[in-house]
Write a protein that holds these residues in place. Structure first.
Motif, PDB file in Angstrom:
ATOM      1  N   UNK A 124       4.255  -1.561  17.874  1.00 14.13           N
ATOM      2  CA  UNK A 124       3.795  -2.854  18.191  1.00 14.13           C
ATOM      3  C   UNK A 124       3.556  -3.748  16.971  1.00 14.13           C
ATOM      4  N   UNK A 125       2.568  -3.110  16.170  1.00  7.97           N
ATOM      5  CA  UNK A 125       2.274  -3.807  14.837  1.00  7.97           C
ATOM      6  C   UNK A 125       3.427  -3.966  13.943  1.00  7.97           C
ATOM      7  N   UNK A 126       4.208  -2.872  14.008  1.00 11.43           N
ATOM      8  CA  UNK A 126       5.420  -3.046  12.974  1.00 11.43           C
ATOM      9  C   UNK A 126       6.346  -4.293  13.454  1.00 11.43           C
ATOM     10  N   UNK A 127       6.437  -4.225  14.850  1.00 10.37           N
ATOM     11  CA  UNK A 127       7.344  -5.284  15.418  1.00 10.37           C
ATOM     12  C   UNK A 127       6.978  -6.724  15.272  1.00 10.37           C
ATOM     13  N   UNK A 128       5.477  -6.887  15.286  1.00  6.22           N
ATOM     14  CA  UNK A 128       4.915  -8.257  15.278  1.00  6.22           C
ATOM     15  C   UNK A 128       4.311  -8.761  13.848  1.00  6.22           C
ATOM     16  N   UNK A 129       4.031  -7.838  13.106  1.00  6.48           N
ATOM     17  CA  UNK A 129       3.210  -8.329  11.764  1.00  6.48           C
ATOM     18  C   UNK A 129       4.317  -8.252  10.762  1.00  6.48           C
ATOM     19  N   UNK A 130       4.907  -9.151  10.294  1.00  7.58           N
ATOM     20  CA  UNK A 130       5.645  -9.182   9.067  1.00  7.58           C
ATOM     21  C   UNK A 130       4.884  -9.692   7.781  1.00  7.58           C
ATOM     22  N   UNK A 131       4.487  -8.866   7.042  1.00  9.48           N
ATOM     23  CA  UNK A 131       3.647  -9.453   5.869  1.00  9.48           C
ATOM     24  C   UNK A 131       3.841  -8.316   4.896  1.00  9.48           C
ATOM     25  N   UNK A 132       4.151  -8.562   3.851  1.00 10.36           N
ATOM     26  CA  UNK A 132       4.498  -7.631   2.631  1.00 10.36           C
ATOM     27  C   UNK A 132       3.202  -6.635   2.392  1.00 10.36           C
ATOM     28  N   UNK A 133       1.900  -7.519   2.580  1.00  7.41           N
ATOM     29  CA  UNK A 133       0.539  -6.716   2.340  1.00  7.41           C
ATOM     30  C   UNK A 133       0.215  -5.634   3.246  1.00  7.41           C
ATOM     31  N   UNK A 134       1.013  -5.520   4.420  1.00  9.00           N
ATOM     32  CA  UNK A 134       0.648  -4.774   5.478  1.00  9.00           C
ATOM     33  C   UNK A 134       1.412  -3.435   5.704  1.00  9.00           C
ATOM     34  N   UNK A 135       0.731  -2.518   5.762  1.00 12.28           N
ATOM     35  CA  UNK A 135       1.247  -1.168   6.048  1.00 12.28           C
ATOM     36  C   UNK A 135       0.791  -0.423   7.325  1.00 12.28           C
ATOM     37  N   UNK A 136       1.599  -0.231   8.548  1.00 14.12           N
ATOM     38  CA  UNK A 136       0.899   0.545   9.757  1.00 14.12           C
ATOM     39  C   UNK A 136       1.595   1.859   9.646  1.00 14.12           C
ATOM     40  N   UNK A 137       0.641   2.891   9.512  1.00 17.30           N
ATOM     41  CA  UNK A 137       0.701   4.410   9.476  1.00 17.30           C
ATOM     42  C   UNK A 137       0.464   5.182  10.842  1.00 17.30           C
ATOM     43  N   UNK A 138       1.180   5.973  11.129  1.00 15.27           N
ATOM     44  CA  UNK A 138       1.139   6.734  12.455  1.00 15.27           C
ATOM     45  C   UNK A 138       0.304   8.097  11.983  1.00 15.27           C
ATOM     46  N   UNK A 139      -0.850   8.263  12.153  1.00 11.20           N
ATOM     47  CA  UNK A 139      -1.460   9.066  11.583  1.00 11.20           C
ATOM     48  C   UNK A 139      -3.109   9.312  11.919  1.00 11.20           C
ATOM     49  N   UNK A 140      -3.910  10.049  11.471  1.00 10.10           N
ATOM     50  CA  UNK A 140      -5.382  10.004  11.911  1.00 10.10           C
ATOM     51  C   UNK A 140      -6.031   9.752  10.764  1.00 10.10           C
ATOM     52  N   UNK A 141      -7.243   9.012  11.018  1.00  8.93           N
ATOM     53  CA  UNK A 141      -8.207   8.462   9.924  1.00  8.93           C
ATOM     54  C   UNK A 141      -8.838   9.798   9.236  1.00  8.93           C
ATOM     55  N   UNK A 142      -8.689  11.075   9.781  1.00  2.69           N
ATOM     56  CA  UNK A 142      -9.387  12.139   9.216  1.00  2.69           C
ATOM     57  C   UNK A 142      -8.601  12.243   7.929  1.00  2.69           C
ATOM     58  N   UNK A 143      -7.302  11.892   7.800  1.00  2.00           N
ATOM     59  CA  UNK A 143      -6.436  12.058   6.638  1.00  2.00           C
ATOM     60  C   UNK A 143      -6.449  10.787   5.701  1.00  2.00           C
ATOM     61  N   UNK A 144      -7.465  10.116   5.927  1.00  2.00           N
ATOM     62  CA  UNK A 144      -7.360   8.791   4.865  1.00  2.00           C
ATOM     63  C   UNK A 144      -7.209   8.845   3.671  1.00  2.00           C
ATOM     64  N   UNK A 145      -7.589  10.084   2.904  1.00  5.44           N
ATOM     65  CA  UNK A 145      -7.563  10.181   1.605  1.00  5.44           C
ATOM     66  C   UNK A 145      -6.138  10.531   1.190  1.00  5.44           C
ATOM     67  N   UNK A 146      -5.500  11.061   2.019  1.00  2.00           N
ATOM     68  CA  UNK A 146      -4.078  11.408   1.669  1.00  2.00           C
ATOM     69  C   UNK A 146      -3.091  10.292   2.035  1.00  2.00           C
ATOM     70  N   UNK A 147      -3.394   9.569   3.006  1.00  3.92           N
ATOM     71  CA  UNK A 147      -2.665   8.314   3.330  1.00  3.92           C
ATOM     72  C   UNK A 147      -2.864   7.240   2.423  1.00  3.92           C
TER      73      UNK A 147
END
Ligand SMILES: C[S@@+](CC[C@H](N)C(=O)[O-])C[C@H]1O[C@@H](n2cnc3c(N)ncnc32)[C@H](O)[C@@H]1O
Length: 208
Positions: free
Chosen positions: A101-124
Motif C-alpha cells: 500500500x505504501x509503495x502504491x500510494x507514496x511516490x517520493x524519491x526520499x522514501x523507501x518501504x522495506x518488508x522486514x523486521x525492526x530487529x534488523x534495522x542495522x542491516x536494513x
C-alpha cells in the motif's frame, strides 16, 4: 509455485483491491483483522498523536529517518512533509499488505518501504547505503512482542542512531517507555489524551 505462495499472492491482490475500494482505512482494518497481535490496534493514530510526537524533533537537521511499523502511513506522510529535500525515510514493516500500500500510494524519491523486521534495522539501514540514523520512530505494538525481541529492538535502535539522535514511541501501555528509559541516556514523556485509546508518547535521546 507452492500452494502457500499462491495463497499469499492472492491475499496481497485482495488487499490491493481493498485499498482501491475502501482507501487506506480499509487496508489498515484488513491488516488488523488478519494479524491482530502484530498490528495491535483497530484504528490508526490520531492527528493529535502525530503532531504531538513529531513536534520535539529538529527535522531540518535530519538526513536519515527510520520508521518501524508505518502501517498505512499515518506518520509517514507528515514526516515526509517535514523532511529536507536531501533526506531519506526508510519505513520497515512485517506486513506485506501495508508495504504494498505504501509503495502504491507514496511516490517520493526520499522514501523507501522495506518488508522486514525492526530487529534488523542495522542491516536494513546499511543495505540502503547509510551508517547511522538521526531519528527512529516506532509504531510497533511493544506489548504484543516477546520481551527479549522488544528489548533487542530498543538496543538496536540505540546503536543505529547518531549521537544526539532520538527514538520516538507512542504506545497505549508503558512497556516501550520502560525499555527506552533503561537503554537511552535521557527521556521526555507526554500523555496524549486525544487518541483512541490515549497514548503514552516517549522520546529517548542518545547523548550528543
Ligand atoms: C499499531 S500499528 C501502527 C500503525 C501506524 N504507525 C499508526 O500509527 O497508525 C503497528 C505496526 O507495526 C507493524 N509491526 C509489528 N511487528 C513488527 C516488527 N517486528 N517490525 C516491523 N513492523 C512490525 C505491524 O505490521 C503494524 O503495521
Amino acid at each position: 509455485m507452492s500452494a502457500k505462495s499462491v495463497a499469499r499472492g492472492t491475499r496481497r491482490g485482495t488487499a490491493r483491491l481493498t485499498g482501491k475500494l475502501l482507501g487506506s482505512f480499509g487496508v489498515f482494518l484488513q491488516g488488523a483483522i488478519e494479524n491482530p497481535g502484530m498490528v495491535g490496534a483497530l484504528f490508526p493514530s490520531s492527528k493529535a498523536t502525530v503532531q504531538g510526537m513529531l513536534q520535539l524533533v529538529d527535522w531540518k537537521g535530519c538526513k536519515v529517518v527510520v520508521e518501524y511499523g508505518p502501517g498505512i502511513g499515518t506518520f509517514t506522510r507528515p514526516i515526509l512533509e517535514l523532511l529536507p529535500a536531501d533526506a531519506r525515510l526508510i519505513a520497515i514493516d512485517t506486513n506485506a499488505h501495508f508495504i504494498d500500500h505504501l509503495k502504491d500510494t507514496i511516490r517520493d524519491p526520499r522514501f523507501k518501504a522495506v518488508l522486514g523486521s525492526a530487529a534488523d534495522v542495522e542491516a536494513i539501514v546499511g543495505a540502503a547505503g547509510f551508517g547511522k540514523a538521526d531519528i527512529v520512530i516506532s509504531g510497533l505494538p511493544f506489548s504484543g512482542l516477546p520481551e527479549p525481541l522488544a528489548k533487542s529492538i530498543v538496543e538496536a535502535s540505540y546503536r543505529v542512531l547518531k549521537p544526539g539522535g532520538g527514538f520516538l514511541t507512542y504506545q497505549y501501555r508503558l512497556i516501550a517507555r520502560r525499555l527506552t528509559e533503561a537503554v537511552f541516556d535521557r527521556i521526555d514523556t507526554k500523555v496524549m489524551w486525544a487518541n483512541m485509546p490515549p497514548n503514552n508518547l516517549t522520546w529517548g535521546w542518545k547523548a550528543a
